[in-house]
Design a protein around this motif. Structure first.
Motif, PDB file in Angstrom:
ATOM      1  N   THR A 270      40.861  88.674 -37.492  1.00 16.10           N
ATOM      2  CA  THR A 270      40.039  88.252 -38.618  1.00 16.10           C
ATOM      3  C   THR A 270      39.764  86.750 -38.521  1.00 16.10           C
ATOM      4  O   THR A 270      40.318  86.050 -37.664  1.00 16.10           O
ATOM      5  N   GLU A 271      38.904  86.259 -39.395  1.00 20.74           N
ATOM      6  CA  GLU A 271      38.509  84.850 -39.386  1.00 20.74           C
ATOM      7  C   GLU A 271      39.730  83.928 -39.330  1.00 20.74           C
ATOM      8  O   GLU A 271      40.685  84.080 -40.088  1.00 20.74           O
ATOM      9  N   GLY A 272      39.694  82.985 -38.394  1.00 19.95           N
ATOM     10  CA  GLY A 272      40.771  82.014 -38.246  1.00 19.95           C
ATOM     11  C   GLY A 272      41.883  82.449 -37.312  1.00 19.95           C
ATOM     12  O   GLY A 272      42.712  81.616 -36.913  1.00 19.95           O
ATOM     13  N   GLN A 273      41.932  83.734 -36.945  1.00 22.36           N
ATOM     14  CA  GLN A 273      42.952  84.209 -36.017  1.00 22.36           C
ATOM     15  C   GLN A 273      42.571  83.825 -34.580  1.00 22.36           C
ATOM     16  O   GLN A 273      41.404  83.592 -34.254  1.00 22.36           O
ATOM     17  N   GLN A 274      43.582  83.784 -33.723  1.00 23.39           N
ATOM     18  CA  GLN A 274      43.347  83.405 -32.330  1.00 23.39           C
ATOM     19  C   GLN A 274      42.506  84.458 -31.612  1.00 23.39           C
ATOM     20  O   GLN A 274      42.787  85.648 -31.657  1.00 23.39           O
ATOM     21  N   ARG A 275      41.465  84.007 -30.933  1.00 22.66           N
ATOM     22  CA  ARG A 275      40.595  84.881 -30.136  1.00 22.66           C
ATOM     23  C   ARG A 275      40.808  84.652 -28.646  1.00 22.66           C
ATOM     24  O   ARG A 275      40.773  85.576 -27.849  1.00 22.66           O
ATOM     25  N   GLY A 276      41.001  83.386 -28.265  1.00 19.38           N
ATOM     26  CA  GLY A 276      41.253  83.030 -26.872  1.00 19.38           C
ATOM     27  C   GLY A 276      42.279  81.919 -26.790  1.00 19.38           C
ATOM     28  O   GLY A 276      42.952  81.589 -27.766  1.00 19.38           O
ATOM     29  N   ASN A 277      42.395  81.332 -25.601  1.00 18.51           N
ATOM     30  CA  ASN A 277      43.351  80.248 -25.380  1.00 18.51           C
ATOM     31  C   ASN A 277      42.616  79.026 -24.854  1.00 18.51           C
ATOM     32  O   ASN A 277      42.247  78.971 -23.670  1.00 18.51           O
ATOM     33  N   PRO A 278      42.366  78.018 -25.702  1.00 20.37           N
ATOM     34  CA  PRO A 278      41.602  76.850 -25.267  1.00 20.37           C
ATOM     35  C   PRO A 278      42.411  75.837 -24.463  1.00 20.37           C
ATOM     36  O   PRO A 278      41.862  74.813 -24.025  1.00 20.37           O
ATOM     37  N   ASP A 279      43.700  76.092 -24.251  1.00 15.52           N
ATOM     38  CA  ASP A 279      44.561  75.110 -23.586  1.00 15.52           C
ATOM     39  C   ASP A 279      44.455  75.139 -22.062  1.00 15.52           C
ATOM     40  O   ASP A 279      45.044  74.295 -21.385  1.00 15.52           O
ATOM     41  N   ASP A 280      43.747  76.124 -21.526  1.00 15.06           N
ATOM     42  CA  ASP A 280      43.630  76.225 -20.077  1.00 15.06           C
ATOM     43  C   ASP A 280      42.252  76.773 -19.737  1.00 15.06           C
ATOM     44  O   ASP A 280      41.862  77.829 -20.218  1.00 15.06           O
ATOM     45  N   ASN A 281      41.501  76.067 -18.912  1.00 15.57           N
ATOM     46  CA  ASN A 281      40.142  76.487 -18.589  1.00 15.57           C
ATOM     47  C   ASN A 281      40.121  77.693 -17.651  1.00 15.57           C
ATOM     48  O   ASN A 281      41.127  78.048 -17.039  1.00 15.57           O
ATOM     49  N   ASP A 282      38.941  78.305 -17.564  1.00 12.49           N
ATOM     50  CA  ASP A 282      38.767  79.485 -16.731  1.00 12.49           C
ATOM     51  C   ASP A 282      38.809  79.131 -15.247  1.00 12.49           C
ATOM     52  O   ASP A 282      38.639  77.966 -14.848  1.00 12.49           O
ATOM     53  N   GLY A 283      38.978  80.153 -14.432  1.00 14.07           N
ATOM     54  CA  GLY A 283      38.932  79.996 -12.987  1.00 14.07           C
ATOM     55  C   GLY A 283      38.389  81.260 -12.354  1.00 14.07           C
ATOM     56  O   GLY A 283      38.247  82.297 -13.011  1.00 14.07           O
ATOM     57  N   TYR A 284      38.068  81.188 -11.070  1.00 10.66           N
ATOM     58  CA  TYR A 284      37.653  82.378 -10.335  1.00 10.66           C
ATOM     59  C   TYR A 284      38.105  82.256  -8.892  1.00 10.66           C
ATOM     60  O   TYR A 284      38.381  81.161  -8.381  1.00 10.66           O
ATOM     61  N   LEU A 285      38.202  83.406  -8.241  1.00  9.90           N
ATOM     62  CA  LEU A 285      38.765  83.492  -6.897  1.00  9.90           C
ATOM     63  C   LEU A 285      37.761  84.186  -5.980  1.00  9.90           C
ATOM     64  O   LEU A 285      37.268  85.271  -6.308  1.00  9.90           O
ATOM     65  N   PHE A 286      37.462  83.559  -4.833  1.00  9.59           N
ATOM     66  CA  PHE A 286      36.609  84.165  -3.815  1.00  9.59           C
ATOM     67  C   PHE A 286      37.466  84.483  -2.591  1.00  9.59           C
ATOM     68  O   PHE A 286      38.220  83.633  -2.108  1.00  9.59           O
ATOM     69  N   THR A 287      37.332  85.693  -2.074  1.00 10.96           N
ATOM     70  CA  THR A 287      37.970  86.090  -0.820  1.00 10.96           C
ATOM     71  C   THR A 287      36.873  86.608   0.094  1.00 10.96           C
ATOM     72  O   THR A 287      36.226  87.607  -0.222  1.00 10.96           O
ATOM     73  N   ASN A 288      36.644  85.921   1.219  1.00 12.03           N
ATOM     74  CA  ASN A 288      35.468  86.209   2.031  1.00 12.03           C
ATOM     75  C   ASN A 288      35.769  86.382   3.512  1.00 12.03           C
ATOM     76  O   ASN A 288      36.646  85.706   4.060  1.00 12.03           O
ATOM     77  N   ILE A 289      35.029  87.276   4.131  1.00 15.97           N
ATOM     78  CA  ILE A 289      34.912  87.324   5.576  1.00 15.97           C
ATOM     79  C   ILE A 289      33.776  86.368   5.951  1.00 15.97           C
ATOM     80  O   ILE A 289      32.712  86.387   5.324  1.00 15.97           O
ATOM     81  N   THR A 290      34.013  85.521   6.933  1.00 16.71           N
ATOM     82  CA  THR A 290      32.996  84.543   7.338  1.00 16.71           C
ATOM     83  C   THR A 290      32.554  84.801   8.778  1.00 16.71           C
ATOM     84  O   THR A 290      33.356  85.149   9.644  1.00 16.71           O
ATOM     85  N   VAL A 291      31.266  84.627   9.002  1.00 16.48           N
ATOM     86  CA  VAL A 291      30.686  84.687  10.345  1.00 16.48           C
ATOM     87  C   VAL A 291      30.033  83.336  10.603  1.00 16.48           C
ATOM     88  O   VAL A 291      29.142  82.918   9.855  1.00 16.48           O
ATOM     89  N   THR A 292      30.477  82.644  11.642  1.00 14.90           N
ATOM     90  CA  THR A 292      30.045  81.277  11.916  1.00 14.90           C
ATOM     91  C   THR A 292      29.281  81.213  13.231  1.00 14.90           C
ATOM     92  O   THR A 292      29.673  81.830  14.225  1.00 14.90           O
ATOM     93  N   ARG A 293      28.182  80.450  13.221  1.00 14.54           N
ATOM     94  CA  ARG A 293      27.373  80.237  14.438  1.00 14.54           C
ATOM     95  C   ARG A 293      27.413  78.753  14.797  1.00 14.54           C
ATOM     96  O   ARG A 293      27.059  77.898  13.987  1.00 14.54           O
ATOM     97  N   ASN A 294      27.863  78.447  15.998  1.00  9.57           N
ATOM     98  CA  ASN A 294      27.870  77.080  16.494  1.00  9.57           C
ATOM     99  C   ASN A 294      26.437  76.670  16.834  1.00  9.57           C
ATOM    100  O   ASN A 294      25.783  77.300  17.661  1.00  9.57           O
ATOM    101  N   ILE A 295      25.944  75.602  16.191  1.00  8.15           N
ATOM    102  CA  ILE A 295      24.583  75.131  16.458  1.00  8.15           C
ATOM    103  C   ILE A 295      24.600  73.695  16.966  1.00  8.15           C
ATOM    104  O   ILE A 295      23.609  72.972  16.825  1.00  8.15           O
ATOM    105  N   THR A 296      25.716  73.274  17.543  1.00  4.54           N
ATOM    106  CA  THR A 296      25.812  71.933  18.101  1.00  4.54           C
ATOM    107  C   THR A 296      24.701  71.733  19.129  1.00  4.54           C
ATOM    108  O   THR A 296      24.380  72.649  19.884  1.00  4.54           O
ATOM    109  N   ASN A 297      24.098  70.550  19.162  1.00  3.25           N
ATOM    110  CA  ASN A 297      22.873  70.329  19.952  1.00  3.25           C
ATOM    111  C   ASN A 297      23.071  70.583  21.440  1.00  3.25           C
ATOM    112  O   ASN A 297      24.184  70.577  21.961  1.00  3.25           O
ATOM    113  N   SER A 298      21.963  70.785  22.095  1.00  3.14           N
ATOM    114  CA  SER A 298      21.983  71.189  23.502  1.00  3.14           C
ATOM    115  C   SER A 298      22.627  70.145  24.403  1.00  3.14           C
ATOM    116  O   SER A 298      23.182  70.460  25.441  1.00  3.14           O
ATOM    117  N   LYS A 299      22.568  68.875  23.996  1.00  2.00           N
ATOM    118  CA  LYS A 299      23.201  67.832  24.795  1.00  2.00           C
ATOM    119  C   LYS A 299      24.694  68.054  24.878  1.00  2.00           C
ATOM    120  O   LYS A 299      25.305  67.923  25.937  1.00  2.00           O
TER     121      LYS A 299
END
Length: 314
Positions: A270-299
């Motif tokens: 009800t009004e005035g009751q706790q809805r969330g926790n403002p003492d700690d901000n949100d976060g998110y987590l990414f877990t990824n497979i990566t594919v990398t291409r070397n594009i270092t110049n021809s020299k």
């Protein structure tokens, strides 16, 4: 997460220097991987006020991950390696995050019955410290009776940096996804309510990754990034319940429902009751497979055979 990264750094630093061999100090093999583009695809998970495990909130930490709310994300980036141990990368990433109290059996959360989803469009700038690297170019030619040497490019690294991101929390009302920010669920901008929040915020990414060669110019890897944000409204939940009569008059009935869709034990919410926790901000987590291409110049790619076939390990 910060403690984990510190532990890894302290643990591996002696190993890094103890493996300095093969004339590494004068080697320039690392410059053969100076410029790279990479693509990421994987999972995104939310750490905030909604969802979580079957217990009360745990300050939005990794131990409260709700795996049933896992979503998909992906991105593209450019990496510049300016030192044998250091690199910087710029990444554009898009993912969805979500959370739902219905996924937990903890009675307070389940009764509260809040839920959301939000896109995350993030642009980040990171600095990477390469803890371990083994680099060896493949032989250009295979002689009769001998087999050419394959390319080796093994890396283990940690990173941090800064990012800016866009978010827009939504919830389902009458079967349709509805933007939550205009509904002012905690009285944002209304008398006695909270301040309005924007759709853009900042975050600090922290993570680890590794990759290895799958060809002369291609690398395959895995990367985990925890992103600590500077907002508590990715899920539109932060502080206390607002007066539903003012919400109904000022915004409408959808706002009343979105603010408090509780399914049981209504007197807890009800009004005035706790809805969330403002003492700690949100976060998110990414877990990824990566594919990398070397594009270092021809020299750089055209360096002498003896240097390309040389070896760097640390």
């Amino acid at each position: 997460m910060k403690n984990i990264l510190l532990y890894l750094l302290l643990f591996f630093t002696p190993l890094v220097y103890s493996q300095n061999s093969g004339g590494f100090g004068n080697s320039k093999n690392w410059s053969l991987n100076k410029h790279e583009i990479y693509f990421s695809i994987g999972t995104s998970q939310f750490l905030g006020d909604l969802g979580g495990l079957d217990k009360e909130g745990t300050q939005k930490s990794l131990v409260d991950l709700d795996f049933s709310s896992t979503r998909i994300g992906g991105g593209i980036g450019y990496r510049y390696r300016f030192h044998r141990r250091w690199a910087t990368s710029t990444q554009l990433y898009f993912g969805m995050v979500s959370g739902a109290d219905a996924n937990t059996d903890e009675v307070i959360r389940r009764s509260r019955n809040l839920s959301f989803r939000s896109p995350i469009l993030e642009l980040s700038q990171r600095i990477e410290f390469i803890i371990y690297s083994k680099e060896q170019g493949g032989a250009r030619y295979s002689r009769l009776g001998t087999k050419g040497r394959s390319t080796t490019a093994d890396f283990f690294y940690v990173f941090s940096g800064i990012s800016g991101f866009y978010f827009n929390p939504q919830t389902k009302i009458n079967g349709s996804w509805t933007n939550l920010r205009p509904l002012k669920t905690e009285g944002q901008g209304l008398p006695g309510g909270q301040e309005e929040y924007g759709k853009f915020s900042m975050a600090i990414p922290m993570g680890v990754g590794f990759k290895f060669a799958i060809g002369k110019y291609w690398r395959l890897g895995l990367e985990i990034s925890y992103n600590k944000t500077f907002t508590d409204y990715i899920d539109d939940v932060s502080t206390d319940y607002y007066d539903p009569a003012i919400l109904a008059k000022s915004v409408g009935k959808d706002a009343v429902y979105a603010a408090n869709p509780s399914i049981e034990n209504h007197t807890w919410f009800t009004e005035g009751q706790q809805r969330g926790n403002p003492d700690d901000n949100d976060g998110y987590l990414f877990t990824n497979i990566t594919v990398t291409r070397n594009i270092t110049n021809s020299k750089s790619k055209g360096m002498s055979r003896s240097r390309w076939n040389g070896r760097t390990k640390f």
